[in-house]
Design a protein around this motif. Structure first.
Motif, mmCIF file in Angstrom:
data_model
loop_
_atom_site.group_PDB
_atom_site.id
_atom_site.type_symbol
_atom_site.label_atom_id
_atom_site.label_comp_id
_atom_site.label_asym_id
_atom_site.label_seq_id
_atom_site.Cartn_x
_atom_site.Cartn_y
_atom_site.Cartn_z
ATOM 1 N N LYS A 1 36.721 28.653 34.921
ATOM 2 C CA LYS A 1 37.081 27.921 36.141
ATOM 3 C C LYS A 1 37.188 26.418 35.863
ATOM 4 C CE LYS A 1 35.021 31.255 39.354
ATOM 5 N NZ LYS A 1 36.229 31.543 40.148
ATOM 6 N N PHE A 2 36.303 25.903 35.031
ATOM 7 C CA PHE A 2 36.346 24.473 34.724
ATOM 8 C C PHE A 2 37.627 24.113 33.977
ATOM 9 C CE2 PHE A 2 35.724 21.207 31.451
ATOM 10 C CZ PHE A 2 35.456 20.104 32.258
ATOM 11 N N ILE A 3 37.976 24.911 32.953
ATOM 12 C CA ILE A 3 39.130 24.570 32.127
ATOM 13 C C ILE A 3 40.435 24.774 32.883
ATOM 14 C CG2 ILE A 3 40.422 25.167 30.039
ATOM 15 C CD1 ILE A 3 37.744 25.800 28.717
ATOM 16 N N ILE A 4 40.619 25.938 33.511
ATOM 17 C CA ILE A 4 41.887 26.181 34.190
ATOM 18 C C ILE A 4 41.984 25.356 35.474
ATOM 19 C CG2 ILE A 4 41.154 28.163 35.594
ATOM 20 C CD1 ILE A 4 43.878 29.427 35.038
ATOM 21 N N GLY A 5 40.835 25.078 36.093
ATOM 22 C CA GLY A 5 40.852 24.298 37.322
ATOM 23 C C GLY A 5 40.878 22.809 37.078
ATOM 24 N N HIS A 6 39.877 22.291 36.370
ATOM 25 C CA HIS A 6 39.734 20.846 36.209
ATOM 26 C C HIS A 6 40.660 20.271 35.139
ATOM 27 C CE1 HIS A 6 37.791 16.979 36.611
ATOM 28 N NE2 HIS A 6 37.554 16.938 35.312
ATOM 29 N N LEU A 7 40.981 21.044 34.097
ATOM 30 C CA LEU A 7 41.860 20.539 33.040
ATOM 31 C C LEU A 7 43.325 20.893 33.253
ATOM 32 C CD1 LEU A 7 39.767 21.074 29.773
ATOM 33 C CD2 LEU A 7 39.896 19.059 31.248
ATOM 34 N N LYS A 8 43.606 21.908 34.098
ATOM 35 C CA LYS A 8 44.999 22.317 34.311
ATOM 36 C C LYS A 8 45.422 22.328 35.776
ATOM 37 C CE LYS A 8 47.129 25.338 31.970
ATOM 38 N NZ LYS A 8 48.095 24.389 31.378
ATOM 39 N N GLY A 9 44.479 22.356 36.708
ATOM 40 C CA GLY A 9 44.829 22.353 38.123
ATOM 41 C C GLY A 9 45.386 23.670 38.627
ATOM 42 N N ALA A 10 44.948 24.778 38.037
ATOM 43 C CA ALA A 10 45.421 26.101 38.446
ATOM 44 C C ALA A 10 44.255 26.951 38.943
ATOM 45 C CB ALA A 10 46.133 26.788 37.289
ATOM 46 N N SER A 11 44.556 28.138 39.411
ATOM 47 C CA SER A 11 43.553 29.018 40.005
ATOM 48 C C SER A 11 43.073 30.075 39.020
ATOM 49 C CB SER A 11 44.143 29.719 41.234
ATOM 50 O OG SER A 11 43.363 30.828 41.615
ATOM 51 N N ALA A 12 41.777 30.112 38.777
ATOM 52 C CA ALA A 12 41.201 31.114 37.880
ATOM 53 C C ALA A 12 41.332 32.514 38.463
ATOM 54 C CB ALA A 12 39.726 30.794 37.616
ATOM 55 N N ASN A 13 41.094 32.651 39.759
ATOM 56 C CA ASN A 13 41.143 33.972 40.378
ATOM 57 C C ASN A 13 42.568 34.505 40.466
ATOM 58 O OD1 ASN A 13 38.242 34.539 41.393
ATOM 59 N ND2 ASN A 13 38.604 32.416 41.951
ATOM 60 N N TRP A 14 43.515 33.614 40.725
ATOM 61 C CA TRP A 14 44.919 34.028 40.715
ATOM 62 C C TRP A 14 45.308 34.503 39.322
ATOM 63 C CZ3 TRP A 14 48.847 31.577 37.865
ATOM 64 C CH2 TRP A 14 50.148 32.022 38.129
ATOM 65 N N TRP A 15 44.868 33.781 38.292
ATOM 66 C CA TRP A 15 45.166 34.167 36.913
ATOM 67 C C TRP A 15 44.578 35.539 36.617
ATOM 68 C CZ3 TRP A 15 42.345 35.407 32.556
ATOM 69 C CH2 TRP A 15 43.033 35.395 31.341
ATOM 70 N N ASN A 16 43.310 35.743 36.982
ATOM 71 C CA ASN A 16 42.674 37.044 36.750
ATOM 72 C C ASN A 16 43.426 38.162 37.458
ATOM 73 O OD1 ASN A 16 40.589 36.064 35.147
ATOM 74 N ND2 ASN A 16 39.247 35.667 36.878
ATOM 75 N N HIS A 17 43.793 37.896 38.695
ATOM 76 C CA HIS A 17 44.459 38.908 39.522
ATOM 77 C C HIS A 17 45.728 39.419 38.849
ATOM 78 C CE1 HIS A 17 46.273 40.766 43.101
ATOM 79 N NE2 HIS A 17 47.359 40.080 42.815
ATOM 80 N N ARG A 18 46.499 38.520 38.278
ATOM 81 C CA ARG A 18 47.757 38.907 37.660
ATOM 82 C C ARG A 18 47.594 39.342 36.201
ATOM 83 N NH1 ARG A 18 52.608 37.349 40.004
ATOM 84 N NH2 ARG A 18 53.547 37.213 37.918
ATOM 85 N N HIS A 19 46.806 38.589 35.446
ATOM 86 C CA HIS A 19 46.796 38.782 34.005
ATOM 87 C C HIS A 19 46.176 40.112 33.581
ATOM 88 C CE1 HIS A 19 47.407 37.323 29.973
ATOM 89 N NE2 HIS A 19 46.165 37.618 29.650
ATOM 90 N N PHE A 20 45.137 40.542 34.283
ATOM 91 C CA PHE A 20 44.511 41.800 33.879
ATOM 92 C C PHE A 20 45.375 42.996 34.231
ATOM 93 C CE2 PHE A 20 40.670 39.097 33.761
ATOM 94 C CZ PHE A 20 40.307 39.373 32.462
ATOM 95 N N GLN A 21 46.200 42.872 35.269
ATOM 96 C CA GLN A 21 47.173 43.933 35.540
ATOM 97 C C GLN A 21 48.160 44.044 34.380
ATOM 98 O OE1 GLN A 21 48.781 44.414 39.678
ATOM 99 N NE2 GLN A 21 47.842 42.397 39.937
ATOM 100 N N HIS A 22 48.573 42.883 33.883
ATOM 101 C CA HIS A 22 49.496 42.879 32.743
ATOM 102 C C HIS A 22 48.882 43.584 31.538
ATOM 103 C CE1 HIS A 22 51.837 41.466 29.354
ATOM 104 N NE2 HIS A 22 50.790 40.828 28.875
ATOM 105 N N HIS A 23 47.602 43.336 31.272
ATOM 106 C CA HIS A 23 46.951 43.973 30.126
ATOM 107 C C HIS A 23 46.749 45.468 30.350
ATOM 108 C CE1 HIS A 23 45.682 41.118 26.950
ATOM 109 N NE2 HIS A 23 45.949 40.230 27.881
ATOM 110 N N ALA A 24 46.489 45.841 31.591
ATOM 111 C CA ALA A 24 46.223 47.252 31.883
ATOM 112 C C ALA A 24 47.469 48.104 31.687
ATOM 113 C CB ALA A 24 45.708 47.399 33.310
ATOM 114 N N LYS A 25 48.608 47.592 32.140
ATOM 115 C CA LYS A 25 49.863 48.348 32.052
ATOM 116 C C LYS A 25 50.994 47.416 31.616
ATOM 117 C CE LYS A 25 48.264 52.317 33.703
ATOM 118 N NZ LYS A 25 48.360 53.615 33.014
ATOM 119 N N PRO A 26 50.997 46.967 30.374
ATOM 120 C CA PRO A 26 51.993 45.987 29.939
ATOM 121 C C PRO A 26 53.413 46.530 29.961
ATOM 122 C CG PRO A 26 50.782 46.846 28.055
ATOM 123 C CD PRO A 26 50.096 47.367 29.279
#
Length: 398
Positions: free
Chosen positions: A199-224
């Motif tokens: 959360k610190f790196i994606i939020g404070h260093l990049k200004g993005a959402s950690a939970n949004w990233w998790n929501h999408r990225h793990f779906q990609h890994h599950a069924k690429p």
């Protein structure tokens, strides 16, 4: 007295045998309102619990009606801890005569892959080198400092501005690869620590959402590369607000943008700083897209063919040859095959497990694709050209 009764001398009551199910029955429970899955031959009803799943209900729902054993082991670092939450969901087990795999998946490949994973665990390849990740963070902070010093010392002319933009775009790209490590729980043993630093790196260093990233990225890994399940290949993707915490993520993002504007508005003004930031985003986003797509977009994209975990990941990924530059440039995502097979493995160990993966591919006649960097980038251009031609043909009704 029945079989389950006490039998003299205060003997404990025997547990009733667990219900058994066939794959035919389990595969019927693959609906949004009715979801079962199998892990280590145990059958779990996840219908109600999936909405509370920390990784989001979609990623776990993608395995409804299937064997999820290898995906479960791939995504969870502390299996003993996770099993505590699974006990209330247990409803039975596979019937003894049923195979361990659903939809006729290759049981020998699955068995060999699990043996490979055990070998990797015995080799301590899931153990992280904390100094490695500390140095990665340090070099990101160093680039941020160099960028500010360049503007401070040389002024806000075109040359210092362009140099600073490229330095900051580089730091943003590297921060993207680093947040990816923590998001996959591949640094610390405790998930909580990984989540906090993520959360610190994606939020404070990049200004993005950690939970949004998790929501999408793990779906990609599950069924690429699977339509309707991998958000990276879906043209339209419905975002479910209930699967992330926007207020928490907003606080991290605000800290990033406030820090950036406070740092650079004295040199460019508020509007100038905003334009400067957008130019940096333009550079960094192109870097990000080319790296992430060179290992995926040129591969097979299709509806679900129901492969085993090993085969499905190999069909959707390819590697780029190893070099110090390629490793740094891509955040070790040039080892995309190994990363997809072992998402929680620290990236500095991918090159150690790669020979084992190649050997297993050779044994089962599965293609292990590895390319030079320039060829991988050229393949993206070819893929774009092919897609553009298809759209043009459709537009011209050819």
């Amino acid at each position: 007295m029945g079989k389950g009764g006490n039998q003299g001398g205060g003997a404990t009551e025997r547990e009733a045998p667990m219900p058994t199910f066939s794959w035919e029955e389990i595969q019927k429970h693959n609906l949004r309102t009715d979801k079962w899955l199998v892990i280590d031959r145990k059958v779990y009803n996840i219908t109600k619990w999936s909405s509370r799943h920390p990784g989001g209900q979609r990623v776990i729902g993608h395995y409804a009606g299937e064997d999820a054993t290898d995906a479960f082991r791939a995504f969870h670092r502390d299996l003993d801890f996770v099993h505590k939450f699974m006990k209330p969901l247990l409803i039975g087990e596979l019937a003894p005569e049923e195979p361990g795999q659903d939809h006729g998946k290759n049981s020998q490949i699955t068995e060999d892959f699990r043996a490979l994973r055990k070998t990797a665990e015995d080799m301590n390849l899931f153990k992280s080198n904390h100094l490695f990740f500390l140095l990665l963070l340090a070099h990101i902070i160093a680039m941020e400092s160099i960028a500010w010093f360049t503007i401070f010392y040389f002024g806000n002319g075109w040359i210092p501005t362009v140099i600073t933009a490229f330095v900051l775009a580089t730091s943003q790209a590297q921060a993207g690869w680093l947040q990816h490590d923590y998001g996959h729980l591949s640094v610390y043993k405790k998930s909580t620590w990984n989540h906090f630093v993520h959360k610190f790196i994606i939020g404070h260093l990049k200004g993005a959402s950690a939970n949004w990233w998790n929501h999408r990225h793990f779906q990609h890994h599950a069924k690429p590369n699977i339509f309707h399940k991998d958000p990276d290949v879906n043209m339209l993707h419905v975002f479910v607000l209930g699967e992330w915490q926007p207020v928490e993520d907003l606080a991290w993002a605000v800290s990033y943008y406030a820090r950036f504007l406070l740092t650079y508005s004295p040199f460019y003004g508020i509007l100038g700083a905003v334009l400067f930031l957008n130019f940096i985003r333009f550079l960094e986003s192109h870097w990000f897209v080319w790296v992430t797509q060179m290992n995926h977009i040129v591969m097979e994209i299709d509806c679900e063919p129901y492969r085993d975990w090993f085969s499905s990941q190999l069909a959707a990924t390819c590697n780029v040859e190893q070099s110090l530059f390629n490793d740094w440039f891509s955040g070790h995502l040039n080892f995309q095959i190994e990363h997809h097979l072992f998402p929680t493995m620290p990236r500095h160990n991918f090159h150690k497990v790669a020979p084992l993966v190649k050997s297993l591919c050779a044994k089962h006649g599965i293609k292990y694709q590895e390319k030079p960097l320039l060829r991988a980038l050229q393949d993206i251009i070819r893929s774009l050209k092919k897609s553009g031609q298809l759209w043009l043909d459709a537009y011209l009704h050819k």
